[in-house]
Design a protein around this motif. Structure first.
Motif, PDB file in Angstrom:
ATOM      1  N   VAL A  97      15.871 -50.410 -30.155  1.00  0.00           N
ATOM      2  CA  VAL A  97      15.078 -49.508 -29.306  1.00  0.00           C
ATOM      3  C   VAL A  97      13.662 -49.342 -29.888  1.00  0.00           C
ATOM      4  O   VAL A  97      13.002 -48.335 -29.667  1.00  0.00           O
ATOM      5  N   GLN A  98      13.209 -50.388 -30.629  1.00  0.00           N
ATOM      6  CA  GLN A  98      11.895 -50.306 -31.287  1.00  0.00           C
ATOM      7  C   GLN A  98      10.766 -50.034 -30.312  1.00  0.00           C
ATOM      8  O   GLN A  98       9.764 -49.416 -30.669  1.00  0.00           O
ATOM      9  N   LEU A  99      10.910 -50.525 -29.068  1.00  0.00           N
ATOM     10  CA  LEU A  99       9.805 -50.356 -28.111  1.00  0.00           C
ATOM     11  C   LEU A  99       9.763 -48.934 -27.565  1.00  0.00           C
ATOM     12  O   LEU A  99       8.780 -48.517 -26.969  1.00  0.00           O
ATOM     13  N   LYS A 100      10.847 -48.188 -27.746  1.00  0.00           N
ATOM     14  CA  LYS A 100      10.931 -46.845 -27.159  1.00  0.00           C
ATOM     15  C   LYS A 100      10.888 -45.723 -28.188  1.00  0.00           C
ATOM     16  O   LYS A 100      10.397 -44.635 -27.905  1.00  0.00           O
ATOM     17  N   VAL A 101      11.448 -45.960 -29.390  1.00  0.00           N
ATOM     18  CA  VAL A 101      11.563 -44.869 -30.372  1.00  0.00           C
ATOM     19  C   VAL A 101      10.657 -45.116 -31.573  1.00  0.00           C
ATOM     20  O   VAL A 101      10.681 -46.185 -32.168  1.00  0.00           O
ATOM     21  N   GLU A 102       9.878 -44.100 -31.914  1.00  0.00           N
ATOM     22  CA  GLU A 102       8.944 -44.196 -33.044  1.00  0.00           C
ATOM     23  C   GLU A 102       9.313 -43.126 -34.084  1.00  0.00           C
ATOM     24  O   GLU A 102       9.060 -41.944 -33.874  1.00  0.00           O
ATOM     25  N   PRO A 103       9.959 -43.517 -35.207  1.00  0.00           N
ATOM     26  CA  PRO A 103      10.272 -42.525 -36.236  1.00  0.00           C
ATOM     27  C   PRO A 103       9.003 -42.181 -37.039  1.00  0.00           C
ATOM     28  O   PRO A 103       8.212 -43.072 -37.364  1.00  0.00           O
ATOM     29  N   VAL A 104       8.846 -40.895 -37.331  1.00  0.00           N
ATOM     30  CA  VAL A 104       7.672 -40.427 -38.074  1.00  0.00           C
ATOM     31  C   VAL A 104       8.189 -39.601 -39.247  1.00  0.00           C
ATOM     32  O   VAL A 104       9.028 -38.720 -39.054  1.00  0.00           O
ATOM     33  N   CYS A 105       7.679 -39.890 -40.475  1.00  0.00           N
ATOM     34  CA  CYS A 105       8.129 -39.115 -41.632  1.00  0.00           C
ATOM     35  C   CYS A 105       7.123 -38.013 -41.914  1.00  0.00           C
ATOM     36  O   CYS A 105       5.949 -38.288 -42.139  1.00  0.00           O
ATOM     37  N   GLY A 106       7.579 -36.768 -41.884  1.00  0.00           N
ATOM     38  CA  GLY A 106       6.656 -35.679 -42.198  1.00  0.00           C
ATOM     39  C   GLY A 106       7.215 -34.344 -41.768  1.00  0.00           C
ATOM     40  O   GLY A 106       8.267 -34.265 -41.129  1.00  0.00           O
ATOM     41  N   ASP A 107       6.483 -33.297 -42.142  1.00  0.00           N
ATOM     42  CA  ASP A 107       6.843 -31.931 -41.753  1.00  0.00           C
ATOM     43  C   ASP A 107       6.379 -31.712 -40.312  1.00  0.00           C
ATOM     44  O   ASP A 107       5.212 -31.975 -39.988  1.00  0.00           O
ATOM     45  N   VAL A 108       7.299 -31.207 -39.497  1.00  0.00           N
ATOM     46  CA  VAL A 108       7.015 -30.966 -38.074  1.00  0.00           C
ATOM     47  C   VAL A 108       5.690 -30.208 -37.877  1.00  0.00           C
ATOM     48  O   VAL A 108       4.915 -30.503 -36.965  1.00  0.00           O
ATOM     49  N   ARG A 109       5.428 -29.229 -38.760  1.00  0.00           N
ATOM     50  CA  ARG A 109       4.234 -28.390 -38.586  1.00  0.00           C
ATOM     51  C   ARG A 109       2.952 -29.209 -38.608  1.00  0.00           C
ATOM     52  O   ARG A 109       2.003 -28.925 -37.898  1.00  0.00           O
ATOM     53  N   LYS A 110       2.939 -30.246 -39.474  1.00  0.00           N
ATOM     54  CA  LYS A 110       1.722 -31.067 -39.537  1.00  0.00           C
ATOM     55  C   LYS A 110       1.847 -32.337 -38.701  1.00  0.00           C
ATOM     56  O   LYS A 110       0.917 -32.751 -38.024  1.00  0.00           O
ATOM     57  N   ALA A 111       3.036 -32.975 -38.814  1.00  0.00           N
ATOM     58  CA  ALA A 111       3.179 -34.315 -38.220  1.00  0.00           C
ATOM     59  C   ALA A 111       3.131 -34.282 -36.685  1.00  0.00           C
ATOM     60  O   ALA A 111       2.620 -35.218 -36.068  1.00  0.00           O
ATOM     61  N   CYS A 112       3.651 -33.216 -36.059  1.00  0.00           N
ATOM     62  CA  CYS A 112       3.693 -33.200 -34.579  1.00  0.00           C
ATOM     63  C   CYS A 112       2.288 -33.043 -33.984  1.00  0.00           C
ATOM     64  O   CYS A 112       1.892 -33.857 -33.133  1.00  0.00           O
ATOM     65  N   PRO A 113       1.497 -32.036 -34.422  1.00  0.00           N
ATOM     66  CA  PRO A 113       0.133 -31.958 -33.879  1.00  0.00           C
ATOM     67  C   PRO A 113      -0.680 -33.220 -34.200  1.00  0.00           C
ATOM     68  O   PRO A 113      -1.530 -33.627 -33.408  1.00  0.00           O
ATOM     69  N   ALA A 114      -0.376 -33.862 -35.356  1.00  0.00           N
ATOM     70  CA  ALA A 114      -1.139 -35.058 -35.745  1.00  0.00           C
ATOM     71  C   ALA A 114      -0.896 -36.232 -34.789  1.00  0.00           C
ATOM     72  O   ALA A 114      -1.672 -37.187 -34.752  1.00  0.00           O
TER      73      ALA A 114
END
Ligand SMILES: C[S@@+](CC[C@H](N)C(=O)[O-])C[C@H]1O[C@@H](n2cnc3c(N)ncnc32)[C@H](O)[C@@H]1O
Length: 276
Positions: free
Chosen positions: A170-187
């Motif tokens: 599902v590489q074309l659909k799902v993008e894993p991101v490593c980080g704290d939600v507080r910073k990583a989501c707005p980023a």
């Protein structure tokens, strides 16, 4: 044959009464809470578990509750060796080490419930995404989803999520991101149609981030926990307070119990329709 039957010759009646009624299985790793009164019998119990469920390769004794930021629990290997495994659920495969990353095989029904609501083209954000089960189940069940971002702070869980995205293709659909939600989501600098918040002990501290990252109209799946006597009041108060602060209007679309969360407690989910 059940576990009690398998142990009839090894345990006294009193000991049999102390046996837990259920245990968790993730892939081929089983995890059981052995009461102190049965500590000397743990090897026999582990062997019996394997006898009843021949697919079990490793048996661990739970040494406490989940704790800490990564929601992990200490485990003692009683039988077998490795704690890395692959769990299968509704056509998906999840690899993980049960000592290093959170995963619960009991949440499959909840993952399907949420995934069944996702519409073609939606942009979805899964906060607190662990080894990726919600994101991957969504992408598999709704192949026309726009994109699913999966944000997780535990680097080991994130590494497994990346591997799981690859093995589930599902590489074309799902993008894993490593980080704290507080910073990583707005980023991510994007706004989402749907946001999942599967962290019952703590998601409320991030509702402000969710409101900020949601499109002007969108859905939030908010997870919380509470005592059986009054499951939803506290969560609803928190939601209304945070919505007011964010100047958003919320309509409660659904409220439900997800799983028992210890004696007399439940993990719950409240689905919110949010507008400006
Ligand atoms: C209850 S587990 C749920 C994991 C996954 N959604 C699942 O169902 O298997 C919560 C996860 O949130 C992660 N977590 C906790 N605080 C976080 C934060 N501030 N930002 C990102 N991830 C966080 C933990 O490491 C843990 O993997």
């Amino acid at each position: 044959m059940n576990l009690k039957d398998a142990l009839k010759r090894k345990l006294s009646k009193k000991e049999l009464a102390m046996l837990p009624r259920a245990f968790d299985v993730v892939g081929d790793v089983a995890m059981i809470e052995i009461p102190p009164g049965l500590a000397k019998k743990k090897a026999a119990i582990a062997k019996a578990m394997q006898q009843v469920h021949p697919n079990i390769r490793t048996v661990c004794s739970k040494l406490g509750d989940r704790s800490g930021r990564y929601r992990l629990r200490k485990l003692e290997v009683v039988l077998g060796k490795g704690t890395e495994t692959e769990h299968r659920e509704s056509g998906c495969r999840f690899r993980l080490d049960v000592r290093q990353a959170y995963f619960s095989g009991r949440e499959g029904t909840e993952r399907q419930r949420v995934a069944s609501q996702v519409k073609p083209g939606e942009k979805v954000l899964v906060m607190f995404s662990g080894v990726g089960p919600y994101a991957i189940v969504i992408a598999k069940r709704q192949p026309k989803v726009g994109k699913v971002y999966a944000v997780e702070v535990n680097p080991k869980a994130h590494a497994y999520a990346s591997e799981n995205v690859r093995i589930n293709r599902v590489q074309l659909k799902v993008e894993p991101v490593c980080g704290d939600v507080r910073k990583a989501c707005p980023a991510l600098r994007q706004r989402f149609d749907r946001i999942l918040m599967p962290l019952p002990k703590g998601a409320h501290r991030y509702l402000d981030v969710a409101f900020r990252c949601l499109k002007s109209r969108g859905v939030i799946h908010f997870y919380h926990w509470d005592r059986e006597e009054d499951l939803y009041s506290k969560a609803l108060r928190i939601i209304q307070r945070e919505a007011r602060k964010a100047k958003r209007t919320v309509r409660i679309a659904n409220m439900q119990r997800v799983l028992p969360y210890g004696p007399g407690q439940w993990k719950i989910c409240i689905d919110l329709q949010v507008s400006e």
